[in-house]
Design an enzyme around this catalytic site. Structure first.
Site, PDB file in Angstrom:
ATOM      1  CB  CYS A   2       3.187 -30.904 -44.350  1.00 38.49           C
ATOM      2  SG  CYS A   2       2.212 -30.567 -42.972  1.00 38.49           S
ATOM      3  NE  ARG A  27       7.335 -34.687 -46.588  1.00 45.82           N
ATOM      4  CZ  ARG A  27       8.544 -34.719 -45.869  1.00 45.82           C
ATOM      5  NH1 ARG A  27       9.497 -35.148 -46.492  1.00 45.82           N
ATOM      6  NH2 ARG A  27       8.483 -33.583 -44.874  1.00 45.82           N
ATOM      7  CD1 TRP A  74       0.367 -37.032 -40.920  1.00 47.23           C
ATOM      8  CD2 TRP A  74       0.984 -35.776 -39.139  1.00 47.23           C
ATOM      9  NE1 TRP A  74       0.462 -37.846 -39.810  1.00 47.23           N
ATOM     10  CE2 TRP A  74       0.805 -37.092 -38.739  1.00 47.23           C
ATOM     11  CE3 TRP A  74       1.366 -34.758 -38.286  1.00 47.23           C
ATOM     12  CZ2 TRP A  74       0.710 -37.446 -37.629  1.00 47.23           C
ATOM     13  CZ3 TRP A  74       1.686 -35.091 -36.803  1.00 47.23           C
ATOM     14  CH2 TRP A  74       1.268 -36.369 -36.508  1.00 47.23           C
ATOM     15  CG  ASN A 100       6.739 -29.923 -43.613  1.00 46.62           C
ATOM     16  OD1 ASN A 100       6.187 -30.051 -42.631  1.00 46.62           O
ATOM     17  ND2 ASN A 100       7.530 -30.474 -44.249  1.00 46.62           N
ATOM     18  N   GLY A 101       5.787 -27.439 -40.927  1.00 46.86           N
ATOM     19  CA  GLY A 101       6.236 -27.191 -39.793  1.00 46.86           C
ATOM     20  C   GLY A 101       5.382 -26.543 -38.872  1.00 46.86           C
ATOM     21  CD  GLU A 482      12.036 -52.446 -36.342  1.00 42.80           C
ATOM     22  OE1 GLU A 482      11.788 -51.599 -35.455  1.00 42.80           O
ATOM     23  OE2 GLU A 482      11.833 -52.172 -37.511  1.00 42.80           O
ATOM     24  CE  LYS A 486       8.689 -51.794 -38.924  1.00 44.21           C
ATOM     25  NZ  LYS A 486      10.020 -50.980 -38.996  1.00 44.21           N
ATOM     26  CD  GLU A 489       5.722 -49.048 -38.181  1.00 44.27           C
ATOM     27  OE1 GLU A 489       5.734 -47.785 -38.065  1.00 44.27           O
ATOM     28  OE2 GLU A 489       6.826 -49.785 -38.228  1.00 44.27           O
ATOM     29  CG  HIS A 505       9.345 -60.524 -13.226  1.00 44.70           C
ATOM     30  ND1 HIS A 505       9.526 -60.685 -11.924  1.00 44.70           N
ATOM     31  CD2 HIS A 505      10.335 -60.937 -13.861  1.00 44.70           C
ATOM     32  CE1 HIS A 505      10.674 -61.646 -11.708  1.00 44.70           C
ATOM     33  NE2 HIS A 505      11.518 -61.788 -12.853  1.00 44.70           N
ATOM     34  CE  LYS A 599      10.285 -43.846 -44.559  1.00 46.91           C
ATOM     35  NZ  LYS A 599      10.308 -45.055 -43.973  1.00 46.91           N
TER      36      LYS A 599
HETATM   37  C1  F6R Z   1       8.933 -47.594 -37.833  1.00 49.70           C
HETATM   38  C2  F6R Z   1       9.399 -46.297 -38.284  1.00 49.70           C
HETATM   39  C3  F6R Z   1       9.369 -45.095 -37.419  1.00 49.70           C
HETATM   40  C4  F6R Z   1      10.855 -44.406 -37.541  1.00 49.70           C
HETATM   41  C5  F6R Z   1      10.998 -43.185 -36.583  1.00 49.70           C
HETATM   42  C6  F6R Z   1      12.299 -42.512 -36.831  1.00 49.70           C
HETATM   43  O1  F6R Z   1       9.014 -48.425 -38.767  1.00 49.70           O
HETATM   44  O2  F6R Z   1       9.685 -46.225 -39.418  1.00 49.70           O
HETATM   45  O3  F6R Z   1       9.463 -45.551 -36.040  1.00 49.70           O
HETATM   46  O4  F6R Z   1      11.899 -45.299 -37.342  1.00 49.70           O
HETATM   47  O5  F6R Z   1       9.955 -42.482 -36.717  1.00 49.70           O
HETATM   48  O6  F6R Z   1      12.301 -41.823 -38.105  1.00 49.70           O
HETATM   49  P1  F6R Z   1      13.977 -41.486 -38.719  1.00 49.70           P
HETATM   50  O7  F6R Z   1      14.549 -42.602 -38.688  1.00 49.70           O
HETATM   51  O8  F6R Z   1      13.640 -40.890 -39.943  1.00 49.70           O
HETATM   52  O9  F6R Z   1      14.452 -40.611 -37.811  1.00 49.70           O
END
Ligand code: F6R
Length: 604
Positions: A2, A27, A74, A100-101, A482, A486, A489, A505, A599
């Site tokens: 949020c 966010r 959210w 928010n929370g 990684e 990417k 997502e 395996h 985010k």
């Molecule tokens: C993927 C991504 C997420 C964040 C994860 C941790 O691209 O951005 O996997 O890495 O949610 O977020 P932070 O780094 O803000 O704790």
């Protein structure tokens, strides 16, 4: 998750509220709303959907008040819907609240308030706040007392803004485990859950700490501690420029942020790594005795930040021979980890607000481990919880998919490993060579960028796929993880990352004629082994795409500059970031705001 914005000042609030919400879009959210005080009453509009939709249904001419609050939601409690969107307002229209929370005891409070004759119109936890305010207001007819009593009753995490026609020039602000910043601009006071939302009005911010409150009345901010005693607070300067949060001509933030990686890396390591000086961190130092008695290091984080932690583990173990465990934050807490003074715990978080990472950090502190936070956001919660903080200076990362923050995190982790080695052994040739490589990295990244057209073309060929695989060994496996994250997502294509030797395996059963498999090959020591694994999948009909710094010729070979395997993830991830990006674009998806994702994941 949020997003919150608030404004009180000389201007019409609606413009800065909507602008602020738009800046916070990254966010992640599913509904949006605003509430203003005008003509002695609350005027509000909210709905499910994007901010553009809210703008379409709100009539700007009708929203003329100079004080207001706004929110992007959210969903956590209750589906995305108009009723569940914020602001929430009590039945007597006295209090409008954005939050928010998560309020953990909301059912208990709701039950109590229902018995007291109050009614609710949403499924949210937040709605108990305006209703409680009204409940207490009815008792004493005192808004500030109602605010104090209400906060005492809440258990959980919150960033809360409240406005009321009973105090028409006032915003009540409270924070607990959820970010909130206040900025004083020339024409008013702004509140937001994140600096970028109000960066255009000021570079000076007040960061509320957990338990602290603020009452903003006209142009005066009064701060209070957790016991509601008045306190004084200093503002802090954030040097981010406004163009750091613009797209600067790029189609998407993600593309811009991929291209900003050389700069992000350079800025992060500026002052830490230089060719001839010992490595040093402004924020802290570790002495030889401490490192020698260290039993183990934990690196704790989520998602991409956890992948940066894996690259850190590789570097620390190879260079310093200190055992490192990398743990996902949401698991760390429930594994009853063995921690004491001889354990160093490193927490990595771009946002610094990830609830699981913060909770894990609190546990480590309780158990007396030394804690270091690595964060990209100044004064974020994680930086206040940890004993030491190292900032990545990647600049604001707006796209949900992390790119430049990852590169910066890896830069810090590798530098930390080198620093520990230097403290333990003094400078030696290996350290000098690695420092030189690090200094070269921004230039080498630019070399990788030159193949962007090729990455785009590969993405075009793969955009109709439903399953992709990424394999590698050692640090190449970390890059595979990684790269796979990417892709899934932002393109919604299913993908898996495996250690190359693990395929036979089980997962090799999934390889079919035409399946695309990325092979990451940057470590000469394991090169032949990984190559054999790639031959195994090739002979089952897979299409192989190689990302390598070895001298291999072929159509589907992405060649990156050769560098020590400790550092190679920094270069090897770039083609994978681009390919994920261009696949998502081919599919017409919203790259910066992928579905279901936020985010900043501020709930556990
Ligand atoms: C993927 C991504 C997420 C964040 C994860 C941790 O691209 O951005 O996997 O890495 O949610 O977020 P932070 O780094 O803000 O704790």
């Amino acid at each position: 998750m949020c997003g919150i914005v608030g404004y009180v000042g000389k201007n019409k609030a609606i413009y800065s509220l909507i602008k602020g919400l738009k800046t916070l879009e990254y966010r992640g959210y599913d509904s949006a709303g605003v509430a203003l005080i005008q003509n002695g009453e609350i005027i509000s509009i909210k709905d499910k959907g994007r901010i553009d939709h809210l703008e379409n249904i709100l009539e700007y001419d009708k929203f003329t008040g100079n004080i207001g609050i706004a929110h992007t939601r959210w969903a956590t409690h209750g589906i995305p819907s108009k009723e569940n969107a914020h602001p929430h307002i009590d039945q007597n229209h006295h209090f409008a609240v954005v939050h928010n929370g998560i309020l953990e005891n909301y059912l208990e409070l709701k039950d109590f308030l229902c018995k007291e004759g109050f009614s609710f119109s949403s499924q949210t936890d937040t709605e108990v706040v305006p209703v409680l305010m009204e409940y207490y207001y009815q008792k004493d007819k005192d808004v500030i007392k109602a605010f104090q009593h209400t906060l005492k009753d809440l258990r959980g995490s919150y960033g809360i803004l409240i406005i009321t026609p009973l105090l028409p020039d006032t915003i009540l602000v409270a924070k607990n485990n959820s970010p909130l910043v206040i900025g004083k601009g020339c024409d008013g006071i702004y509140v937001a859950s994140d600096v970028p939302a109000i960066l255009q009005y000021t570079n000076y911010f007040y960061f509320l700490e957990d338990g602290q409150k603020a009452i903003i009345h006209d142009d005066v901010i009064t701060f209070y501690d957790s016991k509601f005693h008045e306190i004084s607070k200093q503002s802090k300067k954030i040097d981010w420029e406004m163009d750091a949060i613009d797209k600067n001509g790029y189609e998407d933030y993600m593309l811009k942020e991929i291209h900003e990686q050389p700069e992000a890396f350079k800025n992060t390591l500026n002052g830490i790594i230089s060719a001839h000086e010992p490595i040093h961190f402004l924020e802290f130092s570790l002495d030889k005795k401490y490192l020698e008695q260290l039993k183990q290091i934990y690196i704790v984080a989520c998602g991409t930040a956890m992948h940066a932690g894996l690259v850190g583990k590789y570097a620390i173990e190879r260079l310093c021979r200190i055992p490192v465990i990398v743990e996902v934050a949401s698991e760390f807490r429930y594994q009853d980890p063995i921690l004491d003074e001889q354990t160093l715990c490193i927490f990595i978080s771009q946002s610094g607000e990830t609830a699981d990472t913060i909770a894990a950090l609190k546990l480590a502190r309780e158990r007396k481990a030394k804690t270091i936070a690595i964060s990209n956001v100044f004064e974020s919660s994680i930086t206040r919880e940890a004993k030491y903080t190292i900032y990545t200076h990647a600049g604001p990362e707006i796209a949900v998919a992390s790119t430049k923050a990852y590169i910066a995190q890896v830069g810090i982790m590798v530098s930390l490993a080198l620093y520990m080695k230097e403290v333990l052994e003094g400078v030696n040739d290996e350290i000098i060579a690695l420092k030189r490589d690090i200094i070269e990295i921004p230039r080498l990244m630019e070399e990788v960028f030159k193949n962007e057209d090729m990455f785009k073309e590969l993405a075009h060929r793969m955009s109709k796929e439903t399953d992709l695989f990424y394999i590698g060994r050692g640090n190449d496996y970390h890059t595979a993880m990684e790269g796979s994250l990417k892709l899934k997502e932002i393109s919604y294509i299913h993908s898996e990352a495996y250690p190359a030797g693990e395929l036979k395996h089980g997962p090799i059963a999934l390889i079919d004629k035409g399946t695309y498999v990325f092979g990451i090959l940057t470590d000469a020591q394991v090169y032949e082994k990984t190559f054999s694994n790639l031959e195994e999948v090739k002979s089952r009909g897979a299409n192989i795409i190689l990302v390598t710094n070895q001298d291999i010729k072929g159509d589907n070979v992405i060649t990156i500059p050769n560098i020590d395997p400790i550092l190679s993830p920094i270069l090897a991830i770039i083609p994978l970031q681009f390919i994920a990006y261009y696949i998502a674009k081919e599919k017409g998806l919203d790259v910066d705001k992928p579905r279901n994702l936020a985010k900043s994941v501020t709930v556990e």
